[in-house]
Structure formats: structure tokens, C-alpha cells
Write a protein that holds these residues in place. Structure first.
Motif, PDB file in Angstrom:
ATOM      1  N   TRP A 162       0.852  -1.171   0.000  1.00  0.00           N
ATOM      2  CA  TRP A 162       0.000   0.000   0.000  1.00  0.00           C
ATOM      3  C   TRP A 162       0.898   1.234   0.000  1.00  0.00           C
ATOM      4  O   TRP A 162       2.122   1.129   0.084  1.00  0.00           O
ATOM      5  N   THR A 163       0.312   2.406  -0.021  1.00  0.00           N
ATOM      6  CA  THR A 163       1.088   3.636   0.051  1.00  0.00           C
ATOM      7  C   THR A 163       1.904   3.657   1.335  1.00  0.00           C
ATOM      8  O   THR A 163       1.375   3.444   2.421  1.00  0.00           O
ATOM      9  N   ASP A 164       3.196   3.888   1.208  1.00  0.00           N
ATOM     10  CA  ASP A 164       4.129   3.910   2.341  1.00  0.00           C
ATOM     11  C   ASP A 164       4.249   2.567   3.054  1.00  0.00           C
ATOM     12  O   ASP A 164       4.814   2.482   4.142  1.00  0.00           O
ATOM     13  N   THR A 165       3.696   1.513   2.464  1.00  0.00           N
ATOM     14  CA  THR A 165       3.751   0.192   3.095  1.00  0.00           C
ATOM     15  C   THR A 165       4.159  -0.833   2.045  1.00  0.00           C
ATOM     16  O   THR A 165       3.304  -1.459   1.412  1.00  0.00           O
ATOM     17  N   PRO A 166       5.450  -1.011   1.791  1.00  0.00           N
ATOM     18  CA  PRO A 166       5.892  -1.956   0.760  1.00  0.00           C
ATOM     19  C   PRO A 166       5.586  -3.393   1.152  1.00  0.00           C
ATOM     20  O   PRO A 166       5.515  -3.727   2.341  1.00  0.00           O
ATOM     21  N   GLY A 167       5.389  -4.223   0.134  1.00  0.00           N
ATOM     22  CA  GLY A 167       5.126  -5.630   0.386  1.00  0.00           C
ATOM     23  C   GLY A 167       6.407  -6.429   0.548  1.00  0.00           C
ATOM     24  O   GLY A 167       7.518  -5.919   0.358  1.00  0.00           O
ATOM     25  N   TYR A 168       6.243  -7.702   0.884  1.00  0.00           N
ATOM     26  CA  TYR A 168       7.389  -8.584   1.138  1.00  0.00           C
ATOM     27  C   TYR A 168       7.263  -9.858   0.309  1.00  0.00           C
ATOM     28  O   TYR A 168       6.159 -10.291  -0.015  1.00  0.00           O
ATOM     29  N   LYS A 169       8.393 -10.442  -0.002  1.00  0.00           N
ATOM     30  CA  LYS A 169       8.432 -11.710  -0.709  1.00  0.00           C
ATOM     31  C   LYS A 169       8.687 -12.813   0.310  1.00  0.00           C
ATOM     32  O   LYS A 169       9.715 -12.821   0.994  1.00  0.00           O
ATOM     33  N   ASP A 170       7.748 -13.746   0.414  1.00  0.00           N
ATOM     34  CA  ASP A 170       7.881 -14.885   1.327  1.00  0.00           C
ATOM     35  C   ASP A 170       8.305 -14.444   2.733  1.00  0.00           C
ATOM     36  O   ASP A 170       9.225 -14.982   3.321  1.00  0.00           O
ATOM     37  N   TYR A 171       7.606 -13.424   3.242  1.00  0.00           N
ATOM     38  CA  TYR A 171       7.814 -12.962   4.612  1.00  0.00           C
ATOM     39  C   TYR A 171       9.255 -12.506   4.892  1.00  0.00           C
ATOM     40  O   TYR A 171       9.725 -12.538   6.019  1.00  0.00           O
ATOM     41  N   ASN A 172       9.942 -12.095   3.834  1.00  0.00           N
ATOM     42  CA  ASN A 172      11.327 -11.613   3.969  1.00  0.00           C
ATOM     43  C   ASN A 172      12.278 -12.685   4.500  1.00  0.00           C
ATOM     44  O   ASN A 172      13.327 -12.372   5.095  1.00  0.00           O
ATOM     45  N   VAL A 173      11.963 -13.948   4.279  1.00  0.00           N
ATOM     46  CA  VAL A 173      12.782 -15.034   4.803  1.00  0.00           C
ATOM     47  C   VAL A 173      14.221 -14.962   4.273  1.00  0.00           C
ATOM     48  O   VAL A 173      15.171 -15.327   4.989  1.00  0.00           O
ATOM     49  N   ALA A 174      14.396 -14.458   3.063  1.00  0.00           N
ATOM     50  CA  ALA A 174      15.738 -14.342   2.493  1.00  0.00           C
ATOM     51  C   ALA A 174      16.623 -13.393   3.292  1.00  0.00           C
ATOM     52  O   ALA A 174      17.852 -13.455   3.199  1.00  0.00           O
ATOM     53  N   LYS A 175      15.997 -12.519   4.106  1.00  0.00           N
ATOM     54  CA  LYS A 175      16.758 -11.563   4.909  1.00  0.00           C
ATOM     55  C   LYS A 175      16.741 -11.936   6.391  1.00  0.00           C
ATOM     56  O   LYS A 175      17.056 -11.103   7.240  1.00  0.00           O
ATOM     57  N   ASP A 176      16.391 -13.181   6.699  1.00  0.00           N
ATOM     58  CA  ASP A 176      16.332 -13.578   8.105  1.00  0.00           C
ATOM     59  C   ASP A 176      17.690 -13.372   8.764  1.00  0.00           C
ATOM     60  O   ASP A 176      18.731 -13.740   8.210  1.00  0.00           O
TER      61      ASP A 176
END
Length: 359
Positions: free
Chosen positions: A134-148
Motif C-alpha cells: 500500500w502507500t508507504d507500506t511496501p510488500g514482502y516476498k515470502d515474509y522476507n525469509v531471504a533476509k532472516d
């Protein structure tokens, strides 16, 4: 154009479906989103070796009330209040995926969960799984698991000591990601920071009892000056610290209270205070007032009072209140002043008539 229901409607629908969105809260400092039971007092934050991190907790140390209770200090500014809620580090990506995906699946399978609420939950799932934002609220790919391990999802925390339920539950945005070492997005004004920790330390601070030394002690005479004083040895500064310590995010604040004056309230209008205001300022050596010494009975005490009428078969409630100057220091060289605090106690005083004997 397809309607977008936004993050707050999504989380509201999810909460409605599950009764509570079970995000763990801070250690006896607050509760998680939808959790009205409060947190535990034991610190459990840290890495388990897999990159999955436990919930951030606020830990208190120093002169603080036990068990999450508010302390006995009262702000002299009636318009000042500690934060009713805040956003704080919640979970690493893998652990968050497990929690949130289970909650979403459960909500979607709730009987009758359709229409607007069902669509909102669907958007919430896309937000965390398929980069839908949404506006000012970016989405995530697979709950950001790649950046755990490189950051944490943050979530709203309620201050259980805030009496206004609307204020307490106003940090109601859905969890958002913050990279280690980075500040939360600017739209989250309630993101926890040192000055908020300082205010929470203030709220939980315990001040020492204010029992002044009197001469005469518990029983005095009508029109006899009563001397009052506090020694420096029992009248020192008090400190309370609040801290959050999780991987990639470590802040703290220490709130310090220094005594500055003593106010005497005799408990009756039939009395005179010294000085007339009843406010006894602190001496250069850190004490207040002056101890009574033999030969001073007819002198006016620098701090004290004189009762003009007997208490009869009862007692007067002498109230002694200390005013404390309160300031704080925190992570990154932050610091400043907080409103003065007050705390007082009552002492029972018996006032007798001076008996004359006629011969």
C-alpha cells in the motif's frame, strides 16, 4: 479497479477471526497486539543459532516497581503521560512467517469469513507473500525469509498501565520490517526510542518514603514550634533504567530523580508553616531543614510548623511531600528534562494543650 482494503482493515479482520492476533508482548512493560494478558518478566530475547529471534522486551533495572506495576512518583504536569503504546522489534523473518501464516490460514478457514473481511485477509497474505503493498507500506516476498537475521519485523505493543483503551490500542498498524541498524520508517512515529524508554522508566520509578524527622516527634503542644528536617544520608538521587536489547537493536534510557524541596501540609487550617509557603528548599549540603538542638525551643525553625489548636482525642495527618527534579540520558547521547515528580507520606501528629496548674 480492484479495491484495496489497507493494512488496518486487514489486521482488524484477522483479529476478529481469531479473537486475538497472538503477537507476544514486551516483558512486563506492555502487551502485544491484541494480547490483554501482559508479558512475562523474564528476558528471552536473543538468537537461537538459527537466525530466529525471540520478541524484544523492555527490561527495567534500578529503583523500579515490581511485577510491571507503576511506581509511586506522580508527575507535577497533569498533561504529561508516558506513551500509551509503541512499536518495537517483534520477530525474525522465519519465526514471523510461522506465526503470521498460521494466523492467516486459521482466519481464512473460519466459517463465515467472507466478503470485505475475507478480501482484506487475502490482501494481508499477498502483502507478506507476494510483495503486495500500500502507500508507504511496501510488500514482502515470502515474509522476507531471504533476509532472516538481517533485521526484524516490528509490531505494536500496548502499555498495560494506560487506562484509556483507545489510546492503549492505537498502535494498530500491521507488523513491518526494519533492517538491523536502520531506523523504522518515518510514518511510525510511535516506534520505540530512548525518550520513550525514559518516560516508561519514569512511570515505573519507585521513590523512597518521605518520613521527616520531627522535634517534638509524634506529640507536640499547641503554639510550640515543631522542627522538621531530612538528612542528606536518606535523601539521595534515585535512578531507573529501561532498555531493549535484541540483535541489531539496542537502546536504553536512564531516568534520574533528584530531590529539590519538601512541602509540609499540617492536616488542619489551624496551623502555621515555616516558611509560610510550607515549601522547604534543599540546603547546599543536600539536606533539608535544620535538626533541632537544645536551647532552640523559642526560635523559629527554618523548616517546620506550629499547631494552633489541640487535636483532641484524634490526630492530625501531617503530609510531607518531596518534589523531585527529573531528567534522563539515553543511547546516542540523547537526553533532556522530564516533568518534576512528587511523592509524599502522612504522619500522625498528636497536638496537646499546655496544661496550667493553679495553686
Amino acid at each position: 479497479m480492484k479495491a484495496s482494503y489497507g493494512p488496518r482493515l486487514a489486521v482488524a479482520a484477522l483479529t476478529l477471526a481469531l479473537s486475538t492476533l497472538t503477537l507476544t508482548g514486551s516483558a512486563y512493560a506492555g502487551t502485544g497486539v491484541g494480547d490483554a494478558k501482559g508479558g512475562k518478566t523474564k528476558e528471552t530475547g536473543g538468537s537461537d543459532g538459527t537466525g530466529i529471534y525471540a520478541t524484544a522486551q523492555i527490561r527495567y533495572s534500578g529503583s523500579v516497581a515490581k511485577g510491571g506495576a507503576t511506581g509511586n512518583v506522580t508527575s507535577a504536569d497533569v498533561n504529561w503521560a508516558p506513551p500509551p503504546c509503541w512499536y518495537a522489534p517483534y520477530l525474525g523473518a522465519k519465526d514471523f512467517k510461522k506465526k503470521m501464516s498460521e494466523s492467516i490460514d486459521s482466519a481464512m478457514n473460519t466459517p463465515g469469513m467472507g466478503g470485505t473481511a475475507g478480501a482484506a485477509i487475502g490482501e494481508l497474505q499477498r502483502h507478506y507473500e507476494d510483495e503486495y503493498g500500500w502507500t508507504d507500506t511496501p510488500g514482502y516476498k515470502d515474509y522476507n525469509v531471504a533476509k532472516d537475521g538481517e533485521g526484524m519485523f516490528w509490531a505494536g505493543v500496548e502499555n498495560p498501565n494506560e487506562p484509556d483503551v483507545l489510546k492503549r490500542s492505537s498502535c494498530n498498524d500491521i507488523p513491518f520490517w526494519v533492517d538491523n541498524g536502520e531506523a523504522p520508517p518515518p510514518q511510525y512515529e510511535e516506534a520505540i526510542r530512548p525518550e520513550m524508554l525514559a518516560a516508561l522508566a519514569y512511570q515505573h520509578m519507585e521513590l523512597p518514603a518521605t518520613k521527616v524527622t520531627l522535634a517534638p516527634r509524634a506529640t507536640t503542644k499547641v503554639n510550640l514550634p515543631t522542627w522538621a528536617w531530612l538528612d542528606k544520608a536518606v535523601f539521595n538521587e534515585v535512578q531507573a533504567t529501561a532498555a531493549i536489547n535484541v540483535p541489531g537493536f539496542n537502546i536504553q534510557a536512564t531516568t534520574t530523580a533528584k530531590p529539590v524541596s519538601l512541602k509540609l501540609e499540617p492536616g488542619t487550617a489551624d496551623a502555621t508553616t515555616y516558611p509560610a509557603s510550607g515549601e522547604c528548599t534543599i540546603n547546599t549540603d543536600g539536606s533539608i531543614g535544620e535538626p533541632y538542638a537544645k536551647g532552640k525551643a523559642d526560635q523559629t525553625p527554618p523548616c517546620g510548623l506550629k499547631y494552633l489548636r489541640s487535636s483532641g482525642d484524634s490526630t492530625y495527618k501531617l503530609r510531607a511531600t518531596i518534589t523531585w527534579d527529573i531528567a534522563w540520558t539515553g543511547t546516542g547521547g540523547t537526553g533532556g528534562d522530564l516533568p518534576d515528580g512528587t511523592f509524599g507520606n502522612e504522619q500522625a501528629i498528636t497536638v496537646q494543650e499546655i496544661q496550667a496548674v493553679n495553686r
